[in-house]
Design an enzyme around this catalytic site. Structure first.
Site, PDB file in Angstrom:
ATOM      1  N   GLU A  82       0.787  -1.220   0.074  1.00 20.21           N
ATOM      2  CA  GLU A  82      -0.001   0.013   0.078  1.00 20.21           C
ATOM      3  C   GLU A  82       0.927   1.097   0.003  1.00 20.21           C
ATOM      4  O   GLU A  82       1.763   1.416   0.934  1.00 20.21           O
ATOM      5  CB  GLU A  82      -0.935   0.120   1.334  1.00 20.21           C
TER       6      GLU A  82
ATOM      7  N   SER B 163      -7.579  -0.090   4.640  1.00 20.81           N
ATOM      8  CA  SER B 163      -9.049  -0.472   5.139  1.00 20.81           C
ATOM      9  C   SER B 163      -9.691   0.551   5.595  1.00 20.81           C
ATOM     10  O   SER B 163     -10.364   0.362   6.668  1.00 20.81           O
ATOM     11  CB  SER B 163      -8.931  -1.902   5.933  1.00 20.81           C
TER      12      SER B 163
ATOM     13  N   CYS C 180     -15.661   6.695   1.604  1.00 18.27           N
ATOM     14  CA  CYS C 180     -16.982   7.165   1.328  1.00 18.27           C
ATOM     15  C   CYS C 180     -17.470   8.334   2.543  1.00 18.27           C
ATOM     16  O   CYS C 180     -18.252   8.847   2.669  1.00 18.27           O
ATOM     17  CB  CYS C 180     -18.210   6.158   1.435  1.00 18.27           C
TER      18      CYS C 180
ATOM     19  N   ASP D 199     -12.098  -0.223  -7.749  1.00 18.96           N
ATOM     20  CA  ASP D 199     -12.344   0.783  -8.356  1.00 18.96           C
ATOM     21  C   ASP D 199     -11.529   0.693  -9.935  1.00 18.96           C
ATOM     22  O   ASP D 199     -11.677   1.633 -10.533  1.00 18.96           O
ATOM     23  CB  ASP D 199     -12.044   1.974  -7.740  1.00 18.96           C
TER      24      ASP D 199
ATOM     25  N   TRP E  84     -50.386   1.476  -0.158  1.00 20.15           N
ATOM     26  CA  TRP E  84     -49.713   1.130  -1.258  1.00 20.15           C
ATOM     27  C   TRP E  84     -48.268   1.868  -1.181  1.00 20.15           C
ATOM     28  O   TRP E  84     -48.195   3.206  -1.108  1.00 20.15           O
ATOM     29  CB  TRP E  84     -50.259   1.575  -2.717  1.00 20.15           C
TER      30      TRP E  84
END
Length: 466
Positions: free
Chosen positions: A44, A50, A54, A296, A447
């Site tokens: 990395e 991790s 978002c 990604d 509904w």
């Protein structure tokens, strides 16, 4: 799995990328194969593993109190589970015939080769940065990584004024605009499209536009940024379009991302029309038995259109990692594809979509009907009922559900999951009208709004068949 034994009798799995897809794959492979059978080495290039990208807008906006809340598993935790995770180490070359990768220590520049029996490519995405003067100036920020989030927060503290310009009005742009309003900035959003949220049809995007202006955000649509101006100190001072100039103490780029596949391209691995790696259902890179890719940096099959699509989302990345780790660890799993579900919010307005927009359906050569209905989140007489708009696309003739977009307040967004399941099951709008959904006045009208749209779509499809 056809991985040969290494010199000590163990196979070696090398993982490039320490975030969602890469570390999910490493963790799952470790669960499937013990340390005596499988050695796992992960690289990395950043400082963190991790983590939830978002969550960055909510950290910047103050809803999440600190960076560490966004980290699901630290490098030390991964190492304790038997994964040799090497941070601040960037893979700079993949030698496919030689089954090895060349990695560089970001701090020292030292390089070394590591051989592999199996390889996982989880290199993620890179933010789109317009090729124009001033884009690298202090005060101009992307928000792709935790490092980016930290740099932005630091920059907000040191900004000479309180004017922010967000370039782009997709998920990140919209969420960052709200975060900056929460930080006390005056915010202008410059957007190339007719309306914000190009993942929606423009008629639904118009509602998002209204909500953003309600927050005090200035929306500039149909506008292309032509240059970024800097002051004498070299720091950003304005964003320029063809028609106007917008003063800026901070600029956030929310123009979207592209697959980070330069390594894969240089290694001659197969890329699709969107620049992402192409894989089979087991997430193996096509034509390569012992190389997998996920997250990604890959393209996925859209189950509704039948076309390859680029959809960079954390939900998919984690699923890809599970599938890859299962296969690399000696088991078998597949990732069938996506229907294109996403949800977001601006203030208390919830925005959701799944399946195809009108332009996606046209591009796929489908003939379709559209309906839009107004309903409420709860029974109209129950306290707290709020309006909701549902737009539905159905295939002409067959009535197959093609897509749903929902804009409303509390209780609107997650209703899209009903449509996501219906799309996955290839249901018709008529079949949907019979769905046995949960009902009580605090939760929905008798509904459900999604079913009201399905009834109206059914009637329109039938009328078209006469």
């Amino acid at each position: 799995m056809s991985m040969n034994s290494g010199r000590d009798g163990r196979r070696r799995l090398v993982v490039i990328g320490g975030d969602a897809a890469g570390m999910s794959a490493a963790s799952q492979a470790r669960r499937m194969s013990g340390p005596d059978e499988l050695e796992i080495v992960a690289f990395e290039r950043g400082h963190f593993s991790s983590y939830s990208a978002c969550g960055i807008p909510y950290w910047v906006g103050g809803d999440v109190s600190g960076r560490d809340q966004l980290i699901a598993r630290s490098p030390a935790e991964h190492r304790a589970r038997g994964i040799d995770l090497r941070m601040r180490t960037e893979v700079v070359e993949i030698d496919v015939p030689g089954q090895r990768v060349r990695a560089r220590d970001v701090e020292s520049g030292a390089e070394s080769w590591t051989s592999y029996d199996g390889l996982v490519i989880a290199t993620g995405a890179r933010p789109v940065r317009p090729d124009m003067p001033g884009v690298d100036a202090p005060g101009v920020h992307g928000v792709q990584t935790l490092d980016d989030g930290e740099a932005l927060l630091d920059s907000l503290e040191r900004a000479p004024g309180r004017r922010a310009v967000v370039v782009g009005a997709g998920y990140i742009g919209v969420e960052m605009a709200e975060a900056l309003i929460n930080r006390g900035f005056e915010v202008t959003v410059v957007n190339r499209g007719k309306e914000p949220m190009s993942t929606l049809d423009p008629d639904m995007g118009r509602m998002v536009h209204g909500a953003m202006e309600g927050l005090g955000i200035t929306m500039v649509n149909d506008a292309e940024v032509t240059k970024l101006l800097t002051g004498e100190d070299g720091r950003i001072r304005a964003v320029v379009t063809e028609d106007a100039e917008y003063p800026a103490d901070i600029v956030v780029l929310g123009i979207g991302v592209r697959p980070e596949t330069s390594l894969a391209r240089a290694a001659g691995l197969p890329l699709g029309a969107h620049g992402g790696l192409l894989t089979d259902l087991a997430m193996r890179v096509r034509g390569h038995e012992n190389i997998w890719a996920g997250g990604d940096c890959v393209e996925v099959l859209n189950l509704v259109s039948g076309q390859e699509q680029y959809v960079p989302l954390g939900t998919h990345a984690n699923k890809h990692g599970q599938v890859i780790g299962t296969n690399a660890g000696g088991g078998y799993a597949t990732f069938p594809g996506v229907v294109g579900t996403a949800v977001s919010k601006v203030c208390d307005l919830e925005i959701a979509r799944t399946g195809l927009r009108e332009k996606d359906a046209h591009r796929a050569g489908l003939r379709f009907e559209t309906v839009t209905i107004e309903s409420t989140s709860r029974a109209g007489y129950y306290p707290g009922a709020s309006p909701m708009t549902v737009k539905m696309l159905a295939e002409r003739g067959t009535g197959r559900l093609l897509g749903v977009q929902i804009v409303g307040r509390e209780g609107a967004g997650k209703r899209v999951d009903i449509a996501a399941v219906a799309l996955t099951a290839q249901m018709t709008v008529q079949q949907m009208t019979a769905l046995d959904l949960g009902y009580a006045p605090p939760f929905s009208p008798v509904w459900d709004p999604v079913l009201v749209a399905a009834r109206k779509a059914t009637a329109k499809v039938r009328a078209g068949q006469r």
